[in-house]
Write a protein that holds these residues in place. Structure first.
Motif, PDB file in Angstrom:
ATOM      1  N   GLU A  32       0.829  -1.203   0.000  1.00  0.00           N
ATOM      2  CA  GLU A  32       0.000   0.000   0.000  1.00  0.00           C
ATOM      3  C   GLU A  32       0.863   1.252   0.000  1.00  0.00           C
ATOM      4  O   GLU A  32       0.566   2.227  -0.687  1.00  0.00           O
ATOM      5  N   ILE A  35       2.177   2.051  -3.489  1.00  0.00           N
ATOM      6  CA  ILE A  35       1.105   2.628  -4.313  1.00  0.00           C
ATOM      7  C   ILE A  35       0.880   4.077  -3.917  1.00  0.00           C
ATOM      8  O   ILE A  35       0.777   4.969  -4.768  1.00  0.00           O
ATOM      9  N   VAL A  39       0.975   7.790  -5.838  1.00  0.00           N
ATOM     10  CA  VAL A  39      -0.133   8.761  -5.771  1.00  0.00           C
ATOM     11  C   VAL A  39       0.391  10.105  -5.271  1.00  0.00           C
ATOM     12  O   VAL A  39       0.042  11.156  -5.813  1.00  0.00           O
ATOM     13  N   VAL A  45      -4.945   9.331  -8.496  1.00  0.00           N
ATOM     14  CA  VAL A  45      -5.199   7.942  -8.132  1.00  0.00           C
ATOM     15  C   VAL A  45      -5.490   7.165  -9.407  1.00  0.00           C
ATOM     16  O   VAL A  45      -6.456   7.475 -10.113  1.00  0.00           O
ATOM     17  N   PRO A  46      -4.666   6.169  -9.729  1.00  0.00           N
ATOM     18  CA  PRO A  46      -4.934   5.372 -10.934  1.00  0.00           C
ATOM     19  C   PRO A  46      -6.270   4.644 -10.832  1.00  0.00           C
ATOM     20  O   PRO A  46      -6.657   4.208  -9.748  1.00  0.00           O
ATOM     21  N   VAL A  49      -7.504   1.336  -8.384  1.00  0.00           N
ATOM     22  CA  VAL A  49      -6.675   1.173  -7.199  1.00  0.00           C
ATOM     23  C   VAL A  49      -7.515   1.170  -5.921  1.00  0.00           C
ATOM     24  O   VAL A  49      -7.264   0.396  -5.010  1.00  0.00           O
ATOM     25  N   GLN A  51     -10.847   0.660  -3.520  1.00  0.00           N
ATOM     26  CA  GLN A  51     -11.980  -0.226  -3.378  1.00  0.00           C
ATOM     27  C   GLN A  51     -12.996   0.408  -2.456  1.00  0.00           C
ATOM     28  O   GLN A  51     -12.650   1.093  -1.510  1.00  0.00           O
TER      29      GLN A  51
END
Length: 54
Positions: A32, A35, A39, A45-46, A49, A51
């Motif tokens: 995380e 990622i 960001v 934010v892609p 990614v 949820q």
């Protein structure tokens, strides 16, 4: 993609990020964190990614 303002923080024992919009610090795992570093750098934010949680 939506713009976000976060700050990633790493201590010798753990990794965190600060979410400015929620005024919160959240502990994260290594995956995380990586990622979130992306960001933080891109300010985006892609897609796929995040949820949704109930």
């Amino acid at each position: 993609m939506g713009k976000v303002l976060i700050k990633c923080i790493q201590t010798p024992m753990q990794k965190y990020f600060y979410d400015r919009s929620l005024d919160s610090v959240v502990m994260v795992n290594d995956e995380e964190y990586q990622i979130l570093k992306t960001v933080e750098k891109t300010k985006l934010v892609p897609d796929g990614v995040l949820q949704e949680h109930d």
